[in-house]
Motif scaffolding. Structure first.
Motif, PDB file in Angstrom:
ATOM      1  N   UNK A  52       0.828  -1.204   0.000  1.00 43.92           N
ATOM      2  CA  UNK A  52       0.000   0.000   0.000  1.00 43.92           C
ATOM      3  C   UNK A  52       0.863   1.255   0.000  1.00 43.92           C
ATOM      4  N   UNK A  53       1.995   1.202   0.706  1.00 48.40           N
ATOM      5  CA  UNK A  53       2.889   2.356   0.766  1.00 48.40           C
ATOM      6  C   UNK A  53       3.506   2.636  -0.600  1.00 48.40           C
ATOM      7  N   UNK A  54       3.806   1.554  -1.320  1.00 51.93           N
ATOM      8  CA  UNK A  54       4.389   1.710  -2.652  1.00 51.93           C
ATOM      9  C   UNK A  54       3.341   2.184  -3.653  1.00 51.93           C
ATOM     10  N   UNK A  55       2.104   1.668  -3.499  1.00 55.03           N
ATOM     11  CA  UNK A  55       1.052   1.956  -4.479  1.00 55.03           C
ATOM     12  C   UNK A  55       0.513   3.383  -4.379  1.00 55.03           C
ATOM     13  N   UNK A  56       0.457   3.932  -3.172  1.00 54.59           N
ATOM     14  CA  UNK A  56      -0.182   5.243  -2.986  1.00 54.59           C
ATOM     15  C   UNK A  56       0.558   6.342  -3.738  1.00 54.59           C
TER      16      UNK A  56
END
Length: 356
Positions: free
Chosen positions: A152-156
């Protein structure tokens, strides 16, 4: 035997298909491929940077209603605005100051928090459905199912979700929740409630868009003719108005209007097989860790035993030396005493003869 990339993916896919059905059922598949649609009657927040004075009251309100840790510096310390900050674990929102150099609009402030996308990238990337887009518009997080992969941290695209690196036993992802527990009870988000200049407005997203367009129409010289978040990355429930170009406030203007799930749907279709293999991988990691722990424990026990043995041997040797020295000292002392007694006896006998 060498294998091709296609053969490897084929084997991996077969294992994943079998594992996914047995391990996680339909939930993982839904998390990977479901396209999240924004709820038409959802709530949102409109941030008007032309009204923001950088007082950090929104940070204070967020900290209080979410019962977050006390800040490193008190909220009335505005010197922190000289440093570009971002959200982190225990800090769901921050205010930054930007010097744009424009006449009459030289200094502007921007509040940063989760934008609660209509179709969230974090939910799209999460293969265990730890993130949920709720009908209220808020994107919520369920730590009980999170595996800590941090996709999620990479995708945001807004770099919002943060990880509790200082919690080794029970780390979780943290971000703004739009005060979901409060808005479900009819209360305002903490930041909106405390703002002294009404730079933040809460309401139905469609009404906020109407209000934002009305402000731009009535004051065309005050605002840039754009509502940030109306269409960026498919749209967000957090909307922005500004008197300067948004990029001058550190906001990305290269995101386009396509939502993250639509952009990543093809790539994420492989996620179910990864989820199917996840229990196997975790079991392997667990076994390796347990083996390492056992080896470390045995090495420590062996080292302790060797140290104790060496210490005991040294103690025994030292004790023997001490006892031998004591024995020798005692013998010497006895010999000296006997010699002295004999000398005294001889001298007395000599004295007696001279007297007689």
């Amino acid at each position: 035997m060498s294998i091709s990339r296609r053969q490897f993916l084929g084997w991996l896919g077969a294992a994943g298909t079998a594992g996914a059905g047995a391990a996680v059922g339909k939930k993982a598949h839904a998390a990977a491929s479901k396209r999240f649609e924004g709820y038409p009657d959802s709530d949102g927040v409109l941030f008007d940077s032309t009204r923001c004075i950088g007082c950090r009251k929104c940070e204070e309100g967020c900290q209080k209603v979410n019962e977050l840790p006390e800040p490193d510096r008190p909220f009335d310390d505005l010197t922190v605005l000289e440093i570009k900050r971002r959200t982190r674990a225990g800090v769901y929102t921050v205010v930054n100051k930007y010097d744009t150099g424009e006449n009459g609009k030289g200094t502007v402030f921007r509040k940063i928090q989760c934008n609660h996308c209509l179709e969230p990238a974090c939910a799209s990337a999460c293969f265990v459905a730890a993130f949920t887009k709720t009908p209220t518009g808020a994107v919520t997080y369920d730590e009980s199912v999170c595996v800590g992969c941090r996709y999620c941290m990479i995708a945001c695209p807004f770099e919002i979700p943060t990880y509790e690196y200082d919690q080794p036993l029970t780390p979780k992802i943290e971000k703004c929740t739009m005060c979901y527990p409060r808005i479900t009870q009819g209360l305002l988000p903490g930041c909106v409630e405390i703002c002294p200049v009404e730079a933040l407005s809460f309401g139905k997203r469609k009404d906020l868009l109407r209000e934002a367009r009305d402000r731009i129409q009535k004051h065309p010289k005050r605002y840039v003719d754009h509502i940030y978040g109306e269409k960026e990355m498919g749209g967000t429930n957090w909307l922005y108005l500004s008197g300067v170009e948004f990029e001058k406030m550190g906001m990305r203007e290269d995101l386009g209007t396509t939502s993250a799930p639509e952009l990543t749907h093809g790539a994420l279709s492989i996620v179910p097989m990864v989820v199917g293999l996840w229990p196997v991988l975790l079991t392997g990691v667990y076994a390796i860790n347990k083996r390492k722990e056992k080896i470390n424990r045995e090495e420590k026990e062996r080292a302790v035993a060797e140290a104790l043995g060496k210490a005991n041997a040294e103690a025994q040797a030292k004790l023997s030396q001490t006892m031998e020295k004591a024995e020798n000292d005692k013998k010497t002392e006895i010999d000296t005493a006997v010699k002295k007694a004999l000398e005294e006896a001889a001298k007395k006998e000599s004295d007696d003869k001279e007297t007689s």
